[in-house]
Design a protein around this motif. Structure first.
Motif, PDB file in Angstrom:
ATOM      1  N   ARG B 261       1.125  -1.042  -0.147  1.00  0.00           N
ATOM      2  CA  ARG B 261      -0.004   0.009   0.245  1.00  0.00           C
ATOM      3  C   ARG B 261       0.466   1.105  -0.319  1.00  0.00           C
ATOM      4  N   GLU B 262       1.641   1.222   0.803  1.00  0.00           N
ATOM      5  CA  GLU B 262       2.662   2.668   0.956  1.00  0.00           C
ATOM      6  C   GLU B 262       3.440   2.899  -0.246  1.00  0.00           C
ATOM      7  N   MET B 263       4.139   1.495  -0.635  1.00  0.00           N
ATOM      8  CA  MET B 263       4.634   1.771  -2.214  1.00  0.00           C
ATOM      9  C   MET B 263       4.091   1.996  -3.421  1.00  0.00           C
ATOM     10  N   LYS B 264       2.893   1.504  -3.061  1.00  0.00           N
ATOM     11  CA  LYS B 264       1.340   2.217  -4.331  1.00  0.00           C
ATOM     12  C   LYS B 264       1.154   3.906  -4.212  1.00  0.00           C
ATOM     13  N   GLU B 265       1.155   3.867  -2.887  1.00  0.00           N
ATOM     14  CA  GLU B 265       0.624   5.153  -2.397  1.00  0.00           C
ATOM     15  C   GLU B 265       2.137   6.500  -2.889  1.00  0.00           C
ATOM     16  N   MET B 266       3.493   5.280  -2.331  1.00  0.00           N
ATOM     17  CA  MET B 266       4.383   6.386  -3.562  1.00  0.00           C
ATOM     18  C   MET B 266       4.379   6.590  -5.313  1.00  0.00           C
ATOM     19  N   ARG B 267       4.244   5.833  -5.592  1.00  0.00           N
ATOM     20  CA  ARG B 267       3.878   5.431  -6.840  1.00  0.00           C
ATOM     21  C   ARG B 267       3.504   6.624  -7.713  1.00  0.00           C
ATOM     22  N   GLN B 268       1.979   6.464  -6.841  1.00  0.00           N
ATOM     23  CA  GLN B 268       0.887   7.771  -7.241  1.00  0.00           C
ATOM     24  C   GLN B 268       1.246   9.010  -7.467  1.00  0.00           C
ATOM     25  N   ASP B 269       1.891   9.031  -6.029  1.00  0.00           N
ATOM     26  CA  ASP B 269       2.587  10.718  -5.928  1.00  0.00           C
ATOM     27  C   ASP B 269       3.733  10.765  -6.609  1.00  0.00           C
ATOM     28  N   ASP B 270       4.290  10.372  -7.016  1.00  0.00           N
ATOM     29  CA  ASP B 270       6.109  10.473  -8.315  1.00  0.00           C
ATOM     30  C   ASP B 270       4.816   9.921  -9.480  1.00  0.00           C
ATOM     31  N   GLY B 271       3.496   9.569  -9.976  1.00  0.00           N
ATOM     32  CA  GLY B 271       3.084   9.909 -11.286  1.00  0.00           C
ATOM     33  C   GLY B 271       3.701   8.822 -12.122  1.00  0.00           C
ATOM     34  N   GLU B 272       4.463   7.611 -11.092  1.00  0.00           N
ATOM     35  CA  GLU B 272       4.927   6.863 -12.300  1.00  0.00           C
ATOM     36  C   GLU B 272       3.726   5.563 -12.504  1.00  0.00           C
ATOM     37  N   ALA B 273       2.732   5.046 -12.383  1.00  0.00           N
ATOM     38  CA  ALA B 273       1.989   4.938 -12.121  1.00  0.00           C
ATOM     39  C   ALA B 273       1.614   4.151 -13.583  1.00  0.00           C
ATOM     40  N   ALA B 274       0.960   5.260 -14.247  1.00  0.00           N
ATOM     41  CA  ALA B 274       0.498   5.589 -15.922  1.00  0.00           C
ATOM     42  C   ALA B 274       1.424   4.858 -16.767  1.00  0.00           C
ATOM     43  N   ALA B 275       2.466   5.759 -16.284  1.00  0.00           N
ATOM     44  CA  ALA B 275       3.780   5.765 -16.690  1.00  0.00           C
ATOM     45  C   ALA B 275       4.567   4.541 -17.812  1.00  0.00           C
ATOM     46  N   GLY B 276       4.867   4.169 -18.667  1.00  0.00           N
ATOM     47  CA  GLY B 276       5.809   2.813 -19.330  1.00  0.00           C
ATOM     48  C   GLY B 276       5.441   1.854 -19.448  1.00  0.00           C
ATOM     49  N   PHE B 277       3.738   2.101 -19.738  1.00  0.00           N
ATOM     50  CA  PHE B 277       2.859   0.249 -20.246  1.00  0.00           C
ATOM     51  C   PHE B 277       2.595   0.700 -21.144  1.00  0.00           C
ATOM     52  N   GLU B 278       2.307   0.259 -21.622  1.00  0.00           N
ATOM     53  CA  GLU B 278       1.299   0.339 -22.632  1.00  0.00           C
ATOM     54  C   GLU B 278       1.176  -1.132 -23.333  1.00  0.00           C
ATOM     55  N   ALA B 279      -0.401  -0.985 -23.497  1.00  0.00           N
ATOM     56  CA  ALA B 279      -1.098  -2.768 -23.319  1.00  0.00           C
ATOM     57  C   ALA B 279      -0.872  -3.022 -24.718  1.00  0.00           C
ATOM     58  N   GLN B 280      -0.899  -4.364 -25.212  1.00  0.00           N
ATOM     59  CA  GLN B 280      -0.687  -4.827 -26.192  1.00  0.00           C
ATOM     60  C   GLN B 280      -1.586  -6.125 -26.222  1.00  0.00           C
TER      61      GLN B 280
END
Lengths: 97, 315
Positions: B261-280
């Motif tokens: 949970r803590e890691m996910k929150e940190m990632r959201q704060d850093d805006g990493e969650a949406a980056a770097g993955f393109e669905a195929q």
């Protein structure tokens, strides 16, 4: 006291059983004393005398955490004393692969 | 030993909770805990239409019965792997529970679609049976959700399953898998259904006791291909730890959830969650893939079979 028929029945059941330390080894003894039946992993085992569930698990060399014991279709705790005429089943709870 | 609630003879002692219960109060305790998990992690919402992945084992059948008791209507989905008597008996147990709770079960027969059982499918793919089984099950479970209008897939994974998987991932530092495990996995791109594990914090022993007390007739035999599986070894090691120090498994998994949970929150704060993955997506069936056809379609092509993912309905 066992009737002839009951004794034969016990004798037959015992002959299927595996012989491991602490278990009855002689069908004759099995017929004379009323032993305790335990079903474990699909096999029937016979013990010389009734005992506590914790002792039974020790005899079978299995952990209490990984097994449940059912006596006469009811779950029992480790401090429960099993009787000779109880129908006992040891259930392994760990599964997966 | 006495029941903590009523003082009657206890039928189960729970060392990790330092308590013991009779049949009735164990059921109450267990159901309350699972309901708390469902609420706390928002696993099932009011408008959800869940389907339960059933295997014939204690976990999935207990979950199915539990949901029915709680007034949550859920159908089942079963993948018949074509493993001789094991698959036949599993299906019999599932049908018996489906009849008991009055629900439908969708059955996917691997031998009907692939023309052979899972062992032969795996041989053809030069993979171990568990790998082929996992790939087909993930596909089929998702497919039934997409095709039949279920928006939530529920599985019977328990505390021991999660602790063993986590232990394995930590032991070998499999970072690519380590942070993927969660009690609930969100739907993605309209192609992957939402998944949740209501028994995540219940030990295997508790679930087995629930099944026995509830009179659920489940398959005791293990899948013949699970012999020698590392997961079972890990469960044994964790079981030994639990004997010495009750509550270890629960602490291990709960600690992981907290970190996650803590890691996910940190990632959201850093805006990493949406980056770097393109669905195929698979060009044949539309299932998410790493590029090109998905594993299921590639398997069908390998055996020169046309695309098919049909279900038999029971109940």
């Amino acid at each position: 006291m066992l009737s002839g028929q009951a004794a034969d029945k016990l004798l037959c059941a015992h002959q299927r059983c595996e012989t491991i330390p602490g278990f009855l080894t002689s069908p004759r003894r099995c017929a004379k004393k009323l032993p305790m039946y335990v079903n474990w992993e699909g096999k029937d085992y016979v013990f010389e005398k009734p005992m506590l569930v914790s002792r039974l698990l020790q005899e079978l060399k299995v952990s209490a955490e990984g097994h449940l014991v059912v006596a006469n279709n009811r779950l029992v705790t480790e401090d429960h004393r099993l009787d000779a005429d109880d129908s006992v089943k040891v259930i392994r709870v760990v599964s997966g692969g | 030993m006495k029941c903590r609630v009523c003082g009657q003879t206890a039928s189960i002692s729970l060392r990790s909770h330092k308590t013991a219960f009779c049949d009735t109060h164990f059921l109450t305790f267990f159901e309350k805990r699972v309901n708390t998990t469902i609420r706390r992690y928002r696993l099932i919402g009011d408008g959800d239409r869940p389907v339960v992945a059933v295997s014939g084992g204690k976990d999935s059948l207990s979950l199915w019965v539990f949901l029915t008791r709680m007034g949550i209507t859920a159908d089942g989905v079963y993948v018949d792997l074509g493993i001789g008597d094991y698959s036949r008996v599993s299906l019999e147990k599932i049908k018996a529970v489906a009849d008991r709770i009055g629900r439908k079960v969708h059955i996917f027969h691997v031998p009907d679609v692939f023309g052979r059982g899972i062992s032969e499918v795996a041989k053809g793919l030069r993979r171990v049976p568990c790998s082929a089984c996992g790939m087909i099950k993930r596909y089929v479970m998702n497919k039934v959700c997409m095709d039949k209008g279920y928006n939530l897939l529920l599985t019977g994974h328990n505390l021991d399953d999660e602790a063993a998987a986590l232990f394995g991932n930590v032991l070998y530092w499999k970072k690519e898998y380590l942070w993927r495990k969660d009690i609930v996995l969100d739907a993605k791109d309209g192609h992957l259904s939402r998944k949740a594990k209501p028994f995540f914090l219940c030990s295997e022993r508790e679930v087995a006791a629930y099944a026995v007390i509830s009179g659920i007739d489940y398959i005791y035999e293990e899948c013949p291909f699970s012999k020698g599986a590392k997961t079972i070894t890990y469960k044994g090691i964790l079981g030994s730890l639990e004997e010495v120090s009750p509550g270890t498994k629960l602490m291990f998994v709960k600690g992981y959830l907290k970190e996650l949970r803590e890691m996910k929150e940190m990632r959201q704060d850093d805006g990493e969650a949406a980056a770097g993955f393109e669905a195929q997506f698979c060009p044949v069936c539309g299932y998410p893939s790493g590029g090109g056809e998905c594993g299921f379609c590639r398997t069908l092509q390998k055996f020169e079979l046309p695309y098919s993912a049909r279900f038999e309905e029971y109940g």
